[in-house]
Scaffold this motif. Structure first.
Motif, short mmCIF file in Angstrom:
data_model
loop_
_atom_site.label_atom_id
_atom_site.label_comp_id
_atom_site.label_asym_id
_atom_site.label_seq_id
_atom_site.Cartn_x
_atom_site.Cartn_y
_atom_site.Cartn_z
N PRO A 35 0.81 -1.23 0.00
CA PRO A 35 0.00 0.00 0.00
C PRO A 35 0.84 1.28 0.00
CG PRO A 35 -0.91 -1.58 1.54
CD PRO A 35 0.39 -2.15 1.06
N GLY A 36 1.94 1.29 0.74
CA GLY A 36 2.81 2.47 0.76
C GLY A 36 3.39 2.79 -0.61
N GLU A 37 3.74 1.75 -1.37
CA GLU A 37 4.27 1.96 -2.72
C GLU A 37 3.20 2.59 -3.61
OE1 GLU A 37 7.17 -1.56 -3.96
OE2 GLU A 37 5.33 -2.33 -2.99
N LEU A 38 1.98 2.05 -3.52
CA LEU A 38 0.88 2.58 -4.33
C LEU A 38 0.61 4.03 -3.96
CD1 LEU A 38 -1.56 -0.46 -4.29
CD2 LEU A 38 -0.36 0.46 -6.29
N GLN A 47 -4.53 8.12 2.15
CA GLN A 47 -4.42 6.76 2.66
C GLN A 47 -5.81 6.15 2.86
OE1 GLN A 47 -1.48 5.06 3.00
NE2 GLN A 47 -2.82 3.33 3.23
N LYS A 48 -6.73 6.94 3.35
CA LYS A 48 -8.10 6.46 3.58
C LYS A 48 -8.75 6.03 2.26
CE LYS A 48 -12.60 7.91 5.30
NZ LYS A 48 -13.41 8.99 5.84
N MET A 49 -8.60 6.85 1.22
CA MET A 49 -9.20 6.54 -0.07
C MET A 49 -8.54 5.32 -0.70
SD MET A 49 -11.48 7.07 -2.32
CE MET A 49 -12.22 8.57 -1.72
N LEU A 50 -7.21 5.23 -0.59
CA LEU A 50 -6.50 4.07 -1.14
C LEU A 50 -7.00 2.79 -0.46
CD1 LEU A 50 -4.32 2.79 -2.91
CD2 LEU A 50 -2.69 3.27 -1.08
N THR A 51 -7.11 2.81 0.85
CA THR A 51 -7.58 1.65 1.59
C THR A 51 -9.00 1.27 1.16
OG1 THR A 51 -6.19 2.19 3.47
CG2 THR A 51 -8.07 0.74 3.90
N GLN A 52 -9.86 2.27 1.03
CA GLN A 52 -11.24 2.02 0.61
C GLN A 52 -11.30 1.40 -0.78
OE1 GLN A 52 -13.87 5.45 0.84
NE2 GLN A 52 -15.10 4.66 -0.84
N GLN A 53 -10.55 1.97 -1.71
CA GLN A 53 -10.57 1.48 -3.09
C GLN A 53 -10.00 0.07 -3.18
OE1 GLN A 53 -11.87 3.80 -5.88
NE2 GLN A 53 -12.73 4.10 -3.85
N VAL A 71 7.04 -9.78 11.32
CA VAL A 71 6.90 -8.72 12.30
C VAL A 71 7.74 -7.54 11.84
CG1 VAL A 71 7.21 -8.04 14.71
CG2 VAL A 71 6.51 -10.38 14.14
N PRO A 72 7.16 -6.40 11.52
CA PRO A 72 5.72 -6.17 11.43
C PRO A 72 5.12 -6.87 10.21
CG PRO A 72 6.90 -4.24 10.65
CD PRO A 72 7.94 -5.22 11.16
N PRO A 73 3.80 -7.10 10.22
CA PRO A 73 3.17 -7.79 9.09
C PRO A 73 3.36 -7.00 7.80
CG PRO A 73 1.63 -7.52 10.91
CD PRO A 73 2.86 -6.75 11.25
N ARG A 74 3.58 -7.72 6.73
CA ARG A 74 3.73 -7.10 5.41
C ARG A 74 2.51 -7.47 4.58
NH1 ARG A 74 6.79 -9.18 0.61
NH2 ARG A 74 7.32 -10.90 2.00
N VAL A 75 1.93 -6.48 3.92
CA VAL A 75 0.74 -6.68 3.09
C VAL A 75 1.08 -6.27 1.66
CG1 VAL A 75 -1.65 -5.97 2.68
CG2 VAL A 75 -0.81 -6.23 5.02
N GLU A 76 0.68 -7.11 0.71
CA GLU A 76 0.84 -6.79 -0.71
C GLU A 76 -0.48 -7.03 -1.43
OE1 GLU A 76 5.47 -7.72 -1.87
OE2 GLU A 76 3.96 -9.20 -2.37
N TYR A 77 -0.68 -6.24 -2.47
CA TYR A 77 -1.85 -6.42 -3.33
C TYR A 77 -1.37 -6.81 -4.71
CZ TYR A 77 -4.76 -4.32 0.23
OH TYR A 77 -5.44 -4.07 1.40
N SER A 78 -2.14 -7.69 -5.35
CA SER A 78 -1.82 -8.11 -6.70
C SER A 78 -3.12 -8.29 -7.48
CB SER A 78 -1.02 -9.41 -6.70
OG SER A 78 -1.74 -10.42 -6.02
N ILE A 79 -3.01 -8.36 -8.78
CA ILE A 79 -4.18 -8.52 -9.64
C ILE A 79 -4.54 -9.99 -9.76
CG2 ILE A 79 -5.06 -8.20 -11.98
CD1 ILE A 79 -3.46 -5.69 -12.18
#
Length: 124
Positions: A35-38, A47-53, A71-79
């Protein structure tokens, strides 16, 4: 009561419509992103809008959220494969928009295309 659509395009616009979702999908076309990269790549999105979308795209099966047990948890998004099936739609929309900007410029309007990089759509 079942949800009704007058035309199929309504379902498409419900899933990918708006200012941010196509931009998110273009960037995710280059590979999984945190999310930070996006947030850094999409100028102006909060950040709020990115999370919502991202949540809406995940709900609709267009993107996948992966949480890594670190630790800390890492989150990634993919298509997802469903998201990849939007490739031609998004590419066509991008090219159409670019041609409209050029036409407006040729008519003397003060408009600019800051970034015509839609390689993300080409990666799918």
């Amino acid at each position: 009561m079942a949800k009704e659509y007058r035309l199929g395009i309504e379902a498409t616009l419900e899933a990918i419509g708006g200012k941010w979702k196509p931009l998110i999908l273009c960037h995710l076309g280059n590979g999984p992103q945190r999310p930070g990269e996006l947030s850094r790549k999409i100028c102006g999105i909060t950040q709020k809008m990115l999370t919502q979308q991202l949540r809406e795209l995940e709900r609709d099966g267009i993107v996948q959220r992966t949480v890594y047990a670190e630790v800390p948890p890492r989150v990634e998004y993919s298509i997802t494969p469903t998201g990849k099936s939007l490739r031609e739609v998004l590419l066509t929309m991008s090219e159409w928009g670019e041609s409209q900007i050029q036409a407006r410029q040729s008519r003397g309007e003060d408009v600019a295309l800051l970034n015509n990089d839609h390689r993300g759509y080409l990666q799918y």
